[in-house]
Design a protein around this motif. Structure first.
Motif, PDB file in Angstrom:
ATOM      1  N   VAL A 222       7.406 -10.444   5.097  1.00  0.00           N
ATOM      2  CA  VAL A 222       6.756  -9.422   4.282  1.00  0.00           C
ATOM      3  C   VAL A 222       5.704  -8.743   5.140  1.00  0.00           C
ATOM      4  CG1 VAL A 222       5.265  -9.029   2.270  1.00  0.00           C
ATOM      5  CG2 VAL A 222       7.231 -10.559   2.090  1.00  0.00           C
ATOM      6  N   VAL A 223       5.618  -7.426   4.971  1.00  0.00           N
ATOM      7  CA  VAL A 223       4.624  -6.616   5.666  1.00  0.00           C
ATOM      8  C   VAL A 223       3.650  -6.090   4.623  1.00  0.00           C
ATOM      9  CG1 VAL A 223       4.247  -4.531   7.029  1.00  0.00           C
ATOM     10  CG2 VAL A 223       6.231  -5.983   7.484  1.00  0.00           C
ATOM     11  N   TYR A 224       2.367  -6.224   4.932  1.00  0.00           N
ATOM     12  CA  TYR A 224       1.303  -5.696   4.079  1.00  0.00           C
ATOM     13  C   TYR A 224       0.532  -4.657   4.871  1.00  0.00           C
ATOM     14  CZ  TYR A 224      -3.269  -5.253   1.948  1.00  0.00           C
ATOM     15  OH  TYR A 224      -4.404  -4.741   1.389  1.00  0.00           O
ATOM     16  N   GLY A 225       0.078  -3.632   4.207  1.00  0.00           N
ATOM     17  CA  GLY A 225      -0.787  -2.655   4.851  1.00  0.00           C
ATOM     18  C   GLY A 225      -1.145  -1.546   3.895  1.00  0.00           C
ATOM     19  N   ARG A 226      -1.530  -0.417   4.469  1.00  0.00           N
ATOM     20  CA  ARG A 226      -1.915   0.757   3.681  1.00  0.00           C
ATOM     21  C   ARG A 226      -1.152   1.962   4.208  1.00  0.00           C
ATOM     22  NH1 ARG A 226      -5.741  -0.083   0.122  1.00  0.00           N
ATOM     23  NH2 ARG A 226      -6.830  -2.052   0.221  1.00  0.00           N
ATOM     24  N   TYR A 227      -0.813   2.859   3.270  1.00  0.00           N
ATOM     25  CA  TYR A 227      -0.019   4.019   3.633  1.00  0.00           C
ATOM     26  C   TYR A 227      -0.616   5.267   2.997  1.00  0.00           C
ATOM     27  CZ  TYR A 227       4.014   7.020   4.393  1.00  0.00           C
ATOM     28  OH  TYR A 227       4.842   8.037   4.799  1.00  0.00           O
ATOM     29  N   ARG A 228      -0.716   6.324   3.784  1.00  0.00           N
ATOM     30  CA  ARG A 228      -1.228   7.617   3.316  1.00  0.00           C
ATOM     31  C   ARG A 228      -0.047   8.529   2.992  1.00  0.00           C
ATOM     32  NH1 ARG A 228      -6.668   8.056   4.340  1.00  0.00           N
ATOM     33  NH2 ARG A 228      -7.423   6.469   5.786  1.00  0.00           N
ATOM     34  N   GLY A 229       0.431   8.420   1.819  1.00  0.00           N
ATOM     35  CA  GLY A 229       1.574   9.217   1.376  1.00  0.00           C
ATOM     36  C   GLY A 229       2.040   8.674   0.045  1.00  0.00           C
ATOM     37  N   THR A 230       3.199   9.110  -0.387  1.00  0.00           N
ATOM     38  CA  THR A 230       3.743   8.667  -1.667  1.00  0.00           C
ATOM     39  C   THR A 230       4.719   7.513  -1.460  1.00  0.00           C
ATOM     40  OG1 THR A 230       5.658  10.136  -1.605  1.00  0.00           O
ATOM     41  CG2 THR A 230       3.594  11.050  -2.533  1.00  0.00           C
ATOM     42  N   ALA A 231       5.052   6.863  -2.553  1.00  0.00           N
ATOM     43  CA  ALA A 231       6.042   5.781  -2.507  1.00  0.00           C
ATOM     44  C   ALA A 231       7.394   6.321  -2.039  1.00  0.00           C
ATOM     45  CB  ALA A 231       6.171   5.126  -3.875  1.00  0.00           C
ATOM     46  N   ASP A 232       7.768   7.494  -2.510  1.00  0.00           N
ATOM     47  CA  ASP A 232       9.048   8.085  -2.093  1.00  0.00           C
ATOM     48  C   ASP A 232       9.057   8.374  -0.596  1.00  0.00           C
ATOM     49  OD1 ASP A 232      10.108   7.963  -4.638  1.00  0.00           O
ATOM     50  OD2 ASP A 232       9.656  10.049  -5.128  1.00  0.00           O
ATOM     51  N   GLU A 233       7.931   8.867  -0.070  1.00  0.00           N
ATOM     52  CA  GLU A 233       7.854   9.144   1.366  1.00  0.00           C
ATOM     53  C   GLU A 233       8.010   7.861   2.173  1.00  0.00           C
ATOM     54  OE1 GLU A 233       4.911  13.046   1.227  1.00  0.00           O
ATOM     55  OE2 GLU A 233       4.043  11.068   1.445  1.00  0.00           O
ATOM     56  N   LEU A 234       7.306   6.795   1.745  1.00  0.00           N
ATOM     57  CA  LEU A 234       7.393   5.534   2.478  1.00  0.00           C
ATOM     58  C   LEU A 234       8.795   4.941   2.383  1.00  0.00           C
ATOM     59  CD1 LEU A 234       6.130   3.382   4.241  1.00  0.00           C
ATOM     60  CD2 LEU A 234       5.241   2.291   2.151  1.00  0.00           C
ATOM     61  N   THR A 235       9.421   5.054   1.235  1.00  0.00           N
ATOM     62  CA  THR A 235      10.796   4.575   1.090  1.00  0.00           C
ATOM     63  C   THR A 235      11.719   5.332   2.042  1.00  0.00           C
ATOM     64  OG1 THR A 235      10.457   3.862  -1.184  1.00  0.00           O
ATOM     65  CG2 THR A 235      12.729   4.338  -0.528  1.00  0.00           C
ATOM     66  N   SER A 236      11.539   6.635   2.145  1.00  0.00           N
ATOM     67  CA  SER A 236      12.341   7.428   3.083  1.00  0.00           C
ATOM     68  C   SER A 236      12.084   7.013   4.525  1.00  0.00           C
ATOM     69  CB  SER A 236      12.038   8.922   2.916  1.00  0.00           C
ATOM     70  OG  SER A 236      12.507   9.374   1.678  1.00  0.00           O
ATOM     71  N   VAL A 237      10.830   6.752   4.847  1.00  0.00           N
ATOM     72  CA  VAL A 237      10.494   6.283   6.195  1.00  0.00           C
ATOM     73  C   VAL A 237      11.204   4.962   6.478  1.00  0.00           C
ATOM     74  CG1 VAL A 237       8.611   5.333   7.614  1.00  0.00           C
ATOM     75  CG2 VAL A 237       8.296   7.501   6.388  1.00  0.00           C
ATOM     76  N   CYS A 238      11.182   4.039   5.519  1.00  0.00           N
ATOM     77  CA  CYS A 238      11.842   2.737   5.702  1.00  0.00           C
ATOM     78  C   CYS A 238      13.341   2.891   5.899  1.00  0.00           C
ATOM     79  CB  CYS A 238      11.540   1.819   4.515  1.00  0.00           C
ATOM     80  SG  CYS A 238       9.858   1.172   4.504  1.00  0.00           S
ATOM     81  N   LYS A 239      13.977   3.755   5.128  1.00  0.00           N
ATOM     82  CA  LYS A 239      15.428   3.952   5.266  1.00  0.00           C
ATOM     83  C   LYS A 239      15.757   4.593   6.616  1.00  0.00           C
ATOM     84  CE  LYS A 239      15.783   1.788   1.688  1.00  0.00           C
ATOM     85  NZ  LYS A 239      15.913   0.341   1.933  1.00  0.00           N
ATOM     86  N   GLU A 240      14.905   5.501   7.083  1.00  0.00           N
ATOM     87  CA  GLU A 240      15.114   6.104   8.399  1.00  0.00           C
ATOM     88  C   GLU A 240      14.914   5.056   9.494  1.00  0.00           C
ATOM     89  OE1 GLU A 240      15.942   8.840  11.415  1.00  0.00           O
ATOM     90  OE2 GLU A 240      16.484   8.772   9.305  1.00  0.00           O
ATOM     91  N   LEU A 241      13.922   4.184   9.347  1.00  0.00           N
ATOM     92  CA  LEU A 241      13.714   3.104  10.320  1.00  0.00           C
ATOM     93  C   LEU A 241      14.919   2.167  10.340  1.00  0.00           C
ATOM     94  CD1 LEU A 241       9.940   2.204   9.809  1.00  0.00           C
ATOM     95  CD2 LEU A 241      10.982   3.413  11.749  1.00  0.00           C
ATOM     96  N   GLU A 242      15.463   1.834   9.172  1.00  0.00           N
ATOM     97  CA  GLU A 242      16.676   1.011   9.134  1.00  0.00           C
ATOM     98  C   GLU A 242      17.780   1.655   9.972  1.00  0.00           C
ATOM     99  OE1 GLU A 242      16.505  -0.948   4.639  1.00  0.00           O
ATOM    100  OE2 GLU A 242      17.860   0.705   5.036  1.00  0.00           O
ATOM    101  N   ARG A 243      17.979   2.947   9.772  1.00  0.00           N
ATOM    102  CA  ARG A 243      19.018   3.665  10.505  1.00  0.00           C
ATOM    103  C   ARG A 243      18.754   3.630  12.007  1.00  0.00           C
ATOM    104  NH1 ARG A 243      19.972   7.847  13.096  1.00  0.00           N
ATOM    105  NH2 ARG A 243      17.953   8.829  12.816  1.00  0.00           N
ATOM    106  N   LYS A 244      17.516   3.889  12.399  1.00  0.00           N
ATOM    107  CA  LYS A 244      17.164   3.890  13.824  1.00  0.00           C
ATOM    108  C   LYS A 244      17.302   2.508  14.450  1.00  0.00           C
ATOM    109  CE  LYS A 244      14.090   7.847  13.906  1.00  0.00           C
ATOM    110  NZ  LYS A 244      12.705   8.316  14.070  1.00  0.00           N
ATOM    111  N   LEU A 245      17.076   1.469  13.659  1.00  0.00           N
ATOM    112  CA  LEU A 245      17.174   0.100  14.164  1.00  0.00           C
ATOM    113  C   LEU A 245      18.610  -0.422  14.161  1.00  0.00           C
ATOM    114  CD1 LEU A 245      13.975  -1.435  12.535  1.00  0.00           C
ATOM    115  CD2 LEU A 245      14.313  -0.824  14.941  1.00  0.00           C
ATOM    116  N   GLY A 246      19.560   0.383  13.636  1.00  0.00           N
ATOM    117  CA  GLY A 246      20.963  -0.005  13.719  1.00  0.00           C
ATOM    118  C   GLY A 246      21.618  -0.421  12.428  1.00  0.00           C
ATOM    119  N   ARG A 247      20.961  -0.204  11.290  1.00  0.00           N
ATOM    120  CA  ARG A 247      21.568  -0.581  10.010  1.00  0.00           C
ATOM    121  C   ARG A 247      22.806   0.255   9.762  1.00  0.00           C
ATOM    122  NH1 ARG A 247      19.644  -2.509   4.518  1.00  0.00           N
ATOM    123  NH2 ARG A 247      21.624  -2.697   3.447  1.00  0.00           N
TER     124      ARG A 247
END
Length: 136
Positions: free
Chosen positions: A59-84
């Motif tokens: 689990v990762v904890y932290g703070r994010y300056r944006g919306t939940a939808d933006e962070l979800t999109s960032v996570c899905k893009e990171l998955e793609r970049k990491l090879g998902r």
């Protein structure tokens, strides 16, 4: 993006044969986008379907300056970049290279099923006391 950084909790998981590499890469990638990032120790849980390979979770904890939808999109893009890769077949033998899911955002539980499962609660419980301290 909002100016206030909101508290976030992100579930990380992989059941790939190189799962430790994928989780480490996810930590590095999330550390670049989530402020004051903290990581639980990785731990193993069985696949929810009882058939697939065990998962390495964290689990990762932290703070994010944006919306939940933006962070979800960032996570899905990171998955793609990491090879998902996304496969239509969810039967036994399903391999998840890396999964990143925003479970809690700004105090709101976005994924109640994940919030209640051991693959999230183990890491959440590792971090929650430290993350609630004012000096954290």
């Amino acid at each position: 993006m909002t100016s206030e950084a909101l508290e976030v909790w992100i579930s990380v998981g992989s059941n790939h044969s190189r799962k430790a590499d994928y989780v480490a890469a996810a930590f590095e990638a999330l550390g670049a986008v989530v402020e004051n990032c903290r990581f639980s120790e990785p731990y193993t849980t069985p696949a929810v379907n009882g058939k697939d390979a065990d998962y390495l979770n964290a689990v990762v904890y932290g703070r994010y300056r944006g919306t939940a939808d933006e962070l979800t999109s960032v996570c899905k893009e990171l998955e793609r970049k990491l090879g998902r890769t996304r496969r239509g077949d969810q039967s036994a033998g399903h391999v998840v290279e890396i999964g990143l899911d925003v479970v809690v955002f700004g105090g709101e539980v976005l994924r109640p099923v994940d919030y209640a499962r051991s693959y999230f609660t183990t890491g959440f419980n590792q971090l929650k006391e430290d993350c609630r301290r004012p000096d954290f």
